[in-house]
Write an enzyme that holds these catalytic residues in place. Structure first.
Site, PDB file in Angstrom:
ATOM      1  N   ASN A 573       1.077  -1.543   0.153  1.00  0.00           N
ATOM      2  CA  ASN A 573       0.060  -0.113  -0.180  1.00  0.00           C
ATOM      3  C   ASN A 573       0.756   1.580  -0.240  1.00  0.00           C
ATOM      4  OD1 ASN A 573       1.033  -0.839   3.053  1.00  0.00           O
ATOM      5  ND2 ASN A 573      -1.237   1.223   3.315  1.00  0.00           N
ATOM      6  N   CYS A 575       2.019   2.789   2.528  1.00  0.00           N
ATOM      7  CA  CYS A 575       3.065   3.120   3.484  1.00  0.00           C
ATOM      8  C   CYS A 575       4.226   1.683   3.740  1.00  0.00           C
ATOM      9  CB  CYS A 575       2.961   3.594   4.399  1.00  0.00           C
ATOM     10  SG  CYS A 575       1.435   5.425   5.271  1.00  0.00           S
ATOM     11  N   GLU A 577       3.271  -1.326   4.573  1.00  0.00           N
ATOM     12  CA  GLU A 577       2.841  -2.124   5.806  1.00  0.00           C
ATOM     13  C   GLU A 577       1.630  -3.403   5.362  1.00  0.00           C
ATOM     14  OE1 GLU A 577       0.509   1.060   6.867  1.00  0.00           O
ATOM     15  OE2 GLU A 577       1.624   0.264   5.412  1.00  0.00           O
TER      16      GLU A 577
END
Length: 938
Positions: A573, A575, A577
Site C-alpha cells: 500500500n 506505506c 505495511e
C-alpha cells in the site's frame, strides 16, 4: 551592531530586499506596549545589518546577498503568519526570535551570532533605562469581548487560569509565565487573544522543561472549552459539563448534517456518566492542538467537540452494530481515551458520520486497457476523496514499444499514465483534510523499470516525471539471487509475459527462464538484458537521490501470505505495511489501529500481559466492526473486504519502552524486546480473531488458507526458506505456548484473513504523545512542523535523566540546540546516557533491520520500516538492503539520509543562540519527519 556598519547602507539594502507580503491584518507590539503596523521591511533592515556586521559594507551591492536577505525575511514573516493565520498582534521579541531561527536554519551561524549580540546590547541598554525612576505607571489594559463589550483586563483571573494550568507541575513557574503572557497584550486586545497569548507564552518555554508541554495543553484546553461550551469552565467543572456537552454535540452535529442520525438513539445518560474529564490532562500540546485543528467537528466554523466527547463519538460510531451499543461504546471509549490504543486517522475522522469511510488503505491492480487504466484512476479519485491512502499495481500495463492491437500502433508504456495519477492525487485530496497520497508499484522484470526509477528526478522530460506521488519496486527473489550471483537480468513487456505477475517462488523462476529462452530466440517483441547488479545499483542510486522507488519484496509477501490459496499479492500500500491480494475484481482494503506499547509496560519493566490481552481483544473487535460499518466508495472494495475481512493491528511507542527499560536501540536487548513484545501482541491478536470467529463466524474465504491448514505466520518462514534455497537468516525461536491457540483455530477458524500490520502512526502517536510506531528517536530536541503549525519536541525521558544527574540547565538546552538534538559531542554527558539516547542517524541501520526481522516473524502482513543512514555510500546501501532481504523482511519504507544543511558545525560553542533547530531541510532524498505522505495511513 558594530560601529563600522553603515546604518544607512543597511537600510537601503533592507528596503530593496524586503519581500512583498499581505500583512494588513498584522500588528506589532512594541516593548512599551504600543501597537504599531507590522512592517516586514524592518526585518529586512535588521537582517541586512547583521550581514554587514559580518561581511562588511563592500558586500552590500551583492545581488546574491540581497536575495539571501529577501529569502530570510520571507522565511521569518511566513513563520509568524503561520503562528497566527487569522492575523493579530505580534510582540517584537517573538519577531526577533523568528529572525534568529531563520538565520540558524539557513546555516548563517556567524550572522546569527552578530544578531544575538545586537539584541543583547540593546537589552542591556533597556535594563539600564529601566533602573531609572519611572515617570508614570502603565495604564490598565482594556479587553474587547466577542459581543463588543469592553472591560478591564482581570489580571487576578488570568493568574488563576495560569496557576490552574500549572497545578501538579512544580517545574512550571506561574509568575514568570504570567509575565510573559502580559508582555504580549495591549490596550484593546481581543478576549480570545488573551488566551492565545498565554498559550504562546507557555509554548515558548517547552524547551526549558517538558512540564510546559502539559501547561500549554491545559491553557489551550481552557480556550477550547470556552469556544465549545460558550463560557469558561474549569477542570473541576467539567464533571458536570461533559454529559451536557455530549448531548449537545451529538444532536447539534446531527442537525448540521455531519453525523449519522442513528447516534441519537443511544442512551446519553449512560454514556455521559462514563466520560472521564481527568483524561483531558493526559494530552501534550502537540496532541491536543492536532485534534483541535484536524479532527474535531466544526459547525459554522466553530468547534463542536471536546476531547472526551470526540472519543465517545468515535466509540459510538464503531458500536452501531453491537447488540448492547452503550456497553460496547463505553468499552471502546475506555480504550481510546486511556491512550491504550488509537484508531487510525480515517476512523477518527469519520466514525459516526454520514459517510463513515473508516479504512486506511486501498490496494488496486490496473488492467492493461485504456478503459481499465482510467477506471483505476477514477477509483483512485473516489477512494482519495474519503481519506484513503492508495497503492496501485501497474505491472500488468504493457511496456514502451509494445504493440497495440486495436490501432496497430506502439504503446508509450506505463510512465505517461503515472503522470495522470500524480495529478489526480493533487487535484483530489483526502476529504479536504490532507493531501492525496498514492504509491505506484512496478515489478522488476517490467521493461519500463529503468524509466520508472527516474520518476522523481528533477531533470529530464517533465511529461515523464511524477513529483507528488510515491513509487516502489516490487522485487522477486530471483532478481536478488542474480544480483548476489552477479548474473544477467532480463526485461519483458507484460503484454507478452503477463503470467509472470501471477506467479511466485519456484513457479515464477521456471516461467521466467522460459521467457528468457524465447527472448534469446527472438520470439518476443520487447526483450532486453542487462547485468542484474547494474539495475540494482541504479535502484539504490535513485533511492538515495530522490527517495524513491522504495524496495519491497514480492516473494516473502506471497509465500508467507495466509491467503495465497486465492491469488497473489501484487503490491503493498501507500506505506508498505499492507500485503493483501488484488485482482481485476477486488480492491484490497485494510483497517488500521495501533496499540500503545508503553501504556502496557509495568514499573518492573515487563509487559502487563493481562492488560495487553484486554486491549488487543477490544481493539480487534473495533477493527472488525469497521469492516461492516465502513462506507465503500467503490463496490470492488466492499466485495473484497467483506469476503476476506483483513485488519491491521500495529504498535507504537517502541522507543518509549526502550527508554523506560533503559535499553539502547542499538543492542541485542532491544532486538530481544522487539521479538517478545511482538510475539505477545501477535498471540493476543490471533486469539481475539478466533474468539470473534466463534461469536460471529469465520471469514468467507477461510477454507484453504494457511490458517485452515494449521500454518501460523511463524510457521510460514519454512515455506520462504524452502523457496530461497538457504538464502534466509531469520530467528525462529518462541517464548509462549502456542499450542492452545493452534487448537482453538482448528476448532473455530479465524474471523479475519489478516490481523497485524505496523503502520507509521505519524499523527496518532502525536495525539497520544508517544514515539511513532517502531521509530528510533529522531532528535532529542527539535521543532516539528505539520499542518497545525510548529511544535517544540523534547525527549522527556532524557530530561528526567539529566535532571537526576544535575545536568539539566540553560547550557544543556543550548548545547542540544547547537548539536541538533544529539548528545554525542556534549562532553559532560555520561557515556551511558549517550548510548541510551542515541538519535536515529547515529544508529547503525543494521540494528533496525534486525529488530524488524524479529517482528516480521510474527506478523501476517508487513511493517513500515524507515531506514536512517548518515553519510550513505553505495557499498553501505548495497549491504543494508541485501541484509533486509536476507533477514526475511517483506518491505522497506523511506530511506532517510541527512541533508547538507545538517553538516557538522565547526565554529563556535553550543549555547550562543536562542533558537531551537528544526528538522534538517528536506533534500530530494530526504523525507521530512511529518511529511503528509508518511502519515497517510495513520
Amino acid at each position: 551592531m558594530q560601529s563600522t556598519v553603515d546604518s544607512q547602507l543597511a537600510t537601503e539594502m533592507g528596503r530593496a530586499a524586503a519581500p512583498a507580503a499581505d500583512v494588513i491584518h498584522y500588528m506589532t507590539i512594541r516593548r512599551n506596549g504600543d501597537v504599531v503596523a507590522f512592517e516586514p521591511v524592518k526585518i529586512s533592515i535588521a537582517v541586512s545589518k547583521a550581514f554587514l556586521a559580518v561581511a562588511g559594507g563592500s558586500h552590500a551591492a551583492s545581488a546574491s546577498l540581497r536575495d539571501k536577505v529577501a529569502r530570510l525575511t520571507e522565511t521569518a514573516v511566513g513563520a509568524l503568519m503561520r503562528r497566527k493565520p487569522d492575523g493579530g498582534a505580534i510582540h517584537i521579541e517573538e519577531i526577533q526570535d523568528q529572525v534568529e531561527l531563520a538565520l540558524m536554519r539557513a546555516g548563517e551561524h556567524d550572522v546569527a551570532r552578530a544578531y544575538v549580540l545586537y539584541r543583547e546590547a540593546h537589552a542591556k541598554a533597556r535594563a539600564a533605562e529601566a533602573a531609572e525612576p519611572a515617570a508614570e505607571a502603565v495604564p490598565a489594559l482594556t479587553v474587547v469581548h466577542a459581543d463588543g463589550r469592553h472591560a478591564p483586563l482581570d489580571v487576578a483571573a488570568l493568574r488563576a487560569e495560569v496557576a490552574a494550568a500549572c497545578a501538579g507541575l512544580p517545574e512550571a513557574d506561574v509568575e514568570a509565565l504570567l509575565a510573559d503572557t502580559l508582555k504580549n497584550l495591549y490596550d484593546g486586545v481581543a478576549a480570545e487573544e488573551v488566551s492565545r497569548s498565554a498559550v504562546l507564552a507557555a509554548r515558548a518555554r517547552i524547551e526549558q522543561d517538558p512540564a510546559y508541554d502539559y501547561v500549554t495543553a491545559r491553557l489551550l484546553l481552557g480556550a477550547l472549552r470556552a469556544e465549545v461550551l460558550c463560557e469558561p469552565v474549569s477542570q473541576a467543572g467539567m464533571a458536570a459539563a461533559y454529559p451536557h456537552a455530549l448531548v449537545r454535540s451529538i444532536r447539534g452535529n446531527i442537525d448540521a448534517g455531519l453525523l449519522n442520525p442513528e447516534l441519537a438513539s443511544f442512551d446519553f445518560a449512560r454514556l455521559g456518566a462514563a466520560l472521564k474529564p481527568s483524561r483531558d490532562l493526559k494530552f501534550g500540546y502537540l496532541g491536543l492542538q492536532t485534534l483541535a485543528d484536524r479532527y474535531f467537528l466544526h459547525v459554522a466554523g466553530v468547534r463542536s467537540e471536546l476531547p472526551q466527547v470526540f472519543f465517545m463519538r468515535v466509540a459510538m460510531g464503531l458500536a452501531l452494530n453491537e447488540t448492547d451499543r452503550e456497553a460496547r461504546a463505553i468499552e471502546f471509549y475506555e480504550l481510546l481515551s486511556s491512550f491504550d490504543f488509537m484508531s487510525s486517522t480515517p476512523t477518527l475522522f469519520n466514525a459516526g458520520t454520514r459517510h463513515s469511510q473508516l479504512s486506511s488503505c486501498y490496494l488496486t491492480t490496473l488492467a492493461d486497457s485504456l478503459e481499465g487504466i482510467f477506471d483505476g484512476i477514477k477509483d483512485n479519485a473516489l477512494l482519495s476523496k474519503f481519506a484513503g491512502g492508495l497503492g496501485n499495481d501497474w505491472t500488468p500495463v504493457r511496456a514502451l514499444g509494445s504493440h497495440i492491437r486495436g490501432t496497430n500502433g506502439v504503446s508509450q508504456g506505463v510512465i505517461p499514465f503515472l503522470k495522470v495519477v500524480n495529478d489526480t492525487a493533487v487535484a483530489v485530496n483526502q476529504g479536504g483534510k490532507r493531501k492525496g497520497a498514492v504509491c505506484a508499484y512496478l515489478e522488476t522484470w517490467h521493461a519500463d523499470i529503468e524509466e520508472f526509477l527516474e520518476l522523481r528526478k528533477n531533470t529530464g522530460d517533465e511529461r515523464r516525471r511524477a513529483h507528488d506521488m510515491n513509487s516502489a519496486n516490487w522485487i522477486p527473489d530471483l532478481f536478488m539471487k542474480r544480483v548476489i550471483a552477479g548474473e544477467e537480468w532480463s526485461l519483458f513487456s507484460p503484454a507478452e509475459t503477463g503470467d509472470l505477475h501471477e506467479l511466485t517462488g519456484a513457479a515464477f523462476e521456471a516461467r521466467y527462464a522460459h521467457y528468457e529462452a524465447l527472448g534469446r530466440a527472438g520470439k518476443l517483441a520487447v526483450y532486453r538484458t542487462l547485468p542484474a547488479t547494474t539495475l540494482w545499483r541504479k535502484m539504490l542510486t535513485m533511492l538515495f537521490e530522490t527517495g524513491h522507488p522504495w524496495l519491497t519484496f514480492k516473494d516473502p509477501c506471497n509465500l508467507r501470505s495466509p491467503q495465497q490459496h486465492l491469488g497473489v499479492v501484487h503490491s503493498s500500500n501507500l506505506c508498505t505495511e499492507i500485503t493483501l491480494n488484488t485482482s481485476a475484481d477486488e480492491i484490497a482494503v485494510c483497517n488500521l489501529g495501533s496499540v500503545n506499547l508503553a501504556a502496557h509496560l509495568t514499573d518492573s519493566g515487563e509487559l502487563d500481559d493481562a492488560h495487553l490481552a484486554r486491549t488487543v481483544s477490544t481493539a480487534m473487535r473495533m477493527l472488525d466492526n469497521v469492516i461492516d460499518l465502513n462506507y465503500y466508495p467503490v463496490d470492488k472494495a466492499r466485495n473484497a473486504n467483506l469476503r476476506h475481512r483483513p485488519v491491521g493491528l500495529g504498535i507504537m511507542a517502541f522507543q518509549d519502552c526502550l527508554h523506560r527499560l533503559r535499553i539502547p536501540y542499538a543492542s541485542d536487548a532491544a532486538v530481544a524486546f522487539a521479538d517478545r513484545a511482538m510475539e505477545r501482541v501477535a498471540y493476543h491478536a490471533y486469539w481475539a480473531s478466533t474468539m470473534l470467529a466463534e461469536e460471529r463466524g469465520r471469514y468467507p474465504s477461510y477454507e484453504g488458507s494457511l490458517w485452515s491448514r494449521g500454518i501460523l505466520p511463524q510457521d510460514s518462514i519454512a515455506l520462504l526458506a524452502e523457496a530461497r534455497g538457504g538464502l534466509l537468516e531469520m530467528d525462529r525461536s518462541e517464548t509462549l505456548n502456542w499450542q492452545p491457540l493452534r487448537e482453538r483455530i482448528a476448532r473455530h477458524g479465524m474471523r479475519n484473513s489478516n490481523c497485524l500490520a505496523i503502520a507509521p502512526t505519524a499523527t496518532i502517536s502525536n495525539i497520544v504523545g508517544v514515539s511513532a510506531s517502531i521509530e528510533p528517536t529522531y532528535q532529542n530536541l527539535f521543532v516539528k512542523s505539520n499542518l497545525s503549525g510548529e511544535f517544540t519536541v523534547i525527549n522527556e525521558h532524557l530530561v528526567r535523566d539529566l535532571k537526576a544527574a544535575g545536568l539539566w540547565d540553560e547550557v544543556m538546552v543550548a548545547d542540544l540546540k547547537y548539536f541538533d538534538g544529539s548528545l554525542g559531542r556534549i562532553d559532560r554527558v555520561p557515556g551511558e546516557l549517550k548510548a541510551l539516547y542515541v538519535t536515529a542517524f547515529e544508529i547503525d541501520a543494521k540494528w533496525l533491520v534486525e529488530a524488524a526481522s524479529r517482528r516480521q516473524k510474527w506478523i501476517d502482513q508487513a511493517q513500515s520500516l524507515n531506514l536512517y543512514v548518515a553519510g550513505a555510500s553505495g557499498k553501505l546501501l548495497d549491504e543494508l538492503y541485501k541484509l533486509a532481504w536476507l533477514k526475511g523482511l517483506k518491505t522497506t519504507y523511506y530511506l532517510r539520509t541527512l541533508a547538507a544543511t545538517s553538516a557538522e558545525k565547526s565554529t563556535g560553542r553550543g549555547g550562543e543562540l536562542n533558537a531551537v533547530p528544526t528538522a534538517p531541510e528536506p533534500e530530494a532524498r530526504f523525507c521530512s519527519i511529518d511529511n503528509p505522505d508518511c502519515e497517510a495511513c495513520q
